[in-house]
Design an enzyme around this catalytic site. Sequence first.
Site, short mmCIF file in Angstrom:
data_model
loop_
_atom_site.label_atom_id
_atom_site.label_comp_id
_atom_site.label_asym_id
_atom_site.label_seq_id
_atom_site.Cartn_x
_atom_site.Cartn_y
_atom_site.Cartn_z
N THR A 862 9.55 -48.18 -11.44
CA THR A 862 8.33 -47.58 -11.98
C THR A 862 7.95 -46.30 -11.27
O THR A 862 7.21 -45.48 -11.83
CB THR A 862 7.17 -48.59 -11.90
OG1 THR A 862 6.98 -48.96 -10.54
CG2 THR A 862 7.45 -49.82 -12.72
N CYS A 863 8.43 -46.11 -10.05
CA CYS A 863 8.13 -44.87 -9.33
C CYS A 863 8.68 -43.66 -10.08
O CYS A 863 8.11 -42.57 -10.01
CB CYS A 863 8.74 -44.90 -7.93
SG CYS A 863 8.18 -46.29 -6.93
#
Length: 895
Positions: A862-863
Amino acid sequence: MWNRQASFFNPSVQAQTSAPFDESTEISQDGLDSNTLISNLNSDASQVRPPSKSATSQSQRISPSIVVDSCRCCGTMLKYPADINKVRCLVCQTHMTVIEETREVSELSPNTVARALSYSFLKQFINQCSTKRKSAGDNYNPHEIFKPLEDMLYEAFSTFSILNSSFRLSDLTPPNYRSPNLNFNEAKKSFALLLSLPTKRPLYKLLLGALYLLKHPPSMKEPADINWLLILLEIPILPDCLISGIDSCTDGLAPDLKTSCYDILKRVIGLLSYSEKKITSRLTYWWSRLPHDEFVKKIDFINLYITFQLTRCINYELYNSIIQPGSYLNVSMSDDINFKENLNAHFIRPTSKSSDFGLFIGLPLYISSGGRRTGISSSSSFWSGKKESKEHEVKIRLQQYGDDWHLRTAGRLASFLFIANKKNKKVSDAVFYNNLVDYVNVKQDFDAWQFHASTIKHEQSTTNKDSLQLVVDYLQAETKASYLGLSSANGTLKKSSFTFCQFPFLLSLAAKISILEHEAKRMMERKAEEAFIQSLNKKMPFDVYFKVRVRRNFITPDSLRCIKSHQTDFKKLLRVEFVDEPGIDAGGLKKEWFLLLTKDLFNADKGLFSYDETSGLCWFSISNLDNDELYYLVGVVLGLAIYNSTILDLRLPKALYKKLMGQKVTLNDFIQLNPDVGHNFKRLLKLEDVSDLELFFTVSYADIFGVMHHEDLVRGGSSIRVTNENKYEYVERYCSFFLNDKVKAPFKSFLNGFQHVIGGNALSLFTPEEIELILIGEDYRNQKIDIEILKSVTKYSGFSETDTVVNWFWDYFERKSAADQRRILLFITGSDRLPATGLPSLTFKITKLVDSNPNRLPIAHTCFNELCLYVYPSKEIFESKLDKAIWYSEGFGLR
């Protein structure tokens, strides 16, 4: 990096915590009354000119014999002897009468043939000329035939008393607050009639007459005095002079017509923009009553003019950097519609620096006729995380447009339209964006805007400072001025008279976000430097980050503890850590923290906020509990979300964003929050007689515990009956009771927390609608994502866009419902909402993982908005594994 494996300003703008409700007064975006928007936008540039005036009343005498005034067309500051009658501006060449004279009833000469124009009169006059044409047979000369028409039009359009009284709706009704008493349709038909003639000389003489009057404008003190300018704005070929390659006229006079149209346009814009305040106020109201299509045309017209002027600046930039490196030409040197020929710019062709813009054709590519780019701007990496490419970067510098009076006057006139839109909402704020401004160095523009404001503040407080502080301020000003290019040859500081931040409605959302990012990064760097210096002084270790360490099951108390113990660290870069969970925060953990914390804080069971059953929106709960710390925490969290460019999933009414920006709330805001009661108020206000309703100035409500309360809206309200005379006051006080009075304490704590984080000037550039957009992103709850756009922004690592697994994923994504697509987006990016600048600015990546075990589940980073897929043996296994990863995920593992 956080790996999901099978898992998943302005300081002067102060919000009014108890702003009184006012249904009739519309508020400008900086929290000030609409009528003062223009002066406030320009005050920091020290270029506010007193409205058109007489030398004896509103101009300023600096000595018994010298008067300081400003041009009523371009706003340039003028100095002239006090005993003269007329003065000429050397910038725009406008001749002005500076000593008030009594206006004659008629300015016509005894031999004049002109009179107040109308379509029927003009048609009759043309028919008389055409009669001579029939008698002349085939040997007629159209220029001789229509010579009387040329003379009549020149005299009519060069005479104020004739032109200003033309095309009236009624000769008996003067202009009033609701209408300028002009028949615009008749004016348009008249101009179209002239364009249909076999010769363009009559139209050309009309333009010359109008240009003479514009160069020698009368003193305009009343709203009725600007009718002639509104008539000239209806000339249909004015927009064509700004678009390269368009010629409405085909005979030999076309170049002269084009030049005359441009001269007329810039002067009409200038005279309207620097009119008296009561004139501009009336003009604003007239424009607020325009039909939607006409209103949009007005916006597009001004935007097209701004686009033309900026294109001129870009052509100068290219000419200086490519054709004549090292040289510099002032854009004011050639105020000509054919400026490119003067620069030899027709030789400019796409290069490595200009190929993205297509500037050689006169207007940049992707620009609509209204001056707005048709695509989504990608100039900011604030939301997308992309690094800006320097290879094709061409930025317009402040020095090139800061003294351009065309942009200044156009910005002021566009302000009237923006205020008119606030009075009677017709279009979204995005319609005012001129995305060509994205090619301006908006960060330098913002710094100059702040610099001017700070120097004014410094000048006002000089008397209270010691000599050492004055020296420090001077050195800082010199350094800043050098960076902004504001230092003149003799070492003095010169202030730019125009910055786009004075007119923020022209800045696209992407440009504003880049400014917000610029200010946030600068503040983060400053806080890191301060932490380093303090650590050296105290010989203690320091941390450049604002670290939040929380337990997932105790996220609210842990977060409150971290915030209370790090009050000075909010403007450092945020880093989040979940106790007993692996992962390094490169953006994903931060998203997870915001998601979980806001979900808990805005839960109705928490008691901080209550939800309306009809609208689904939340508002501050009414209770006697002391929750100041928690409301402060909510304010800090929302400020941190904006500061760290994180989108939240919240259902907040527009009233909250307006109160954050210091603007008044209205009945429409109450209707959005509570539709049932709000619409009943609408019906109440339309009733002719309300005495039978037995209403009093009281209100009944239930708190969060269900206990009923009864209060008076005014002192002794229980004995004051609602009548036809006071029904508006009743509605106003009722709405203000819930939107302001009963939430005063919780909103004050919330506002304190928000302003503790967001205290810079950049936020003041946004409207409440834009603040909502950058905080909660684009809401598409009921519509599916455009998969073709998502494909176009997707990058691949190990895969190609034609690989089987990739095709399986896109087919899987396309078949899902809108709600399921939101869940997929949440799994991959950590948020189920799109960025404020739309889907094109989203970063999305699909990466190939190598493993022979077909039971492995997909992974999401998700980063980096990255989905990692294995090469599965079949489509059924692929969809099964992806379903399990998406629908049974929480934190770092399966539920």
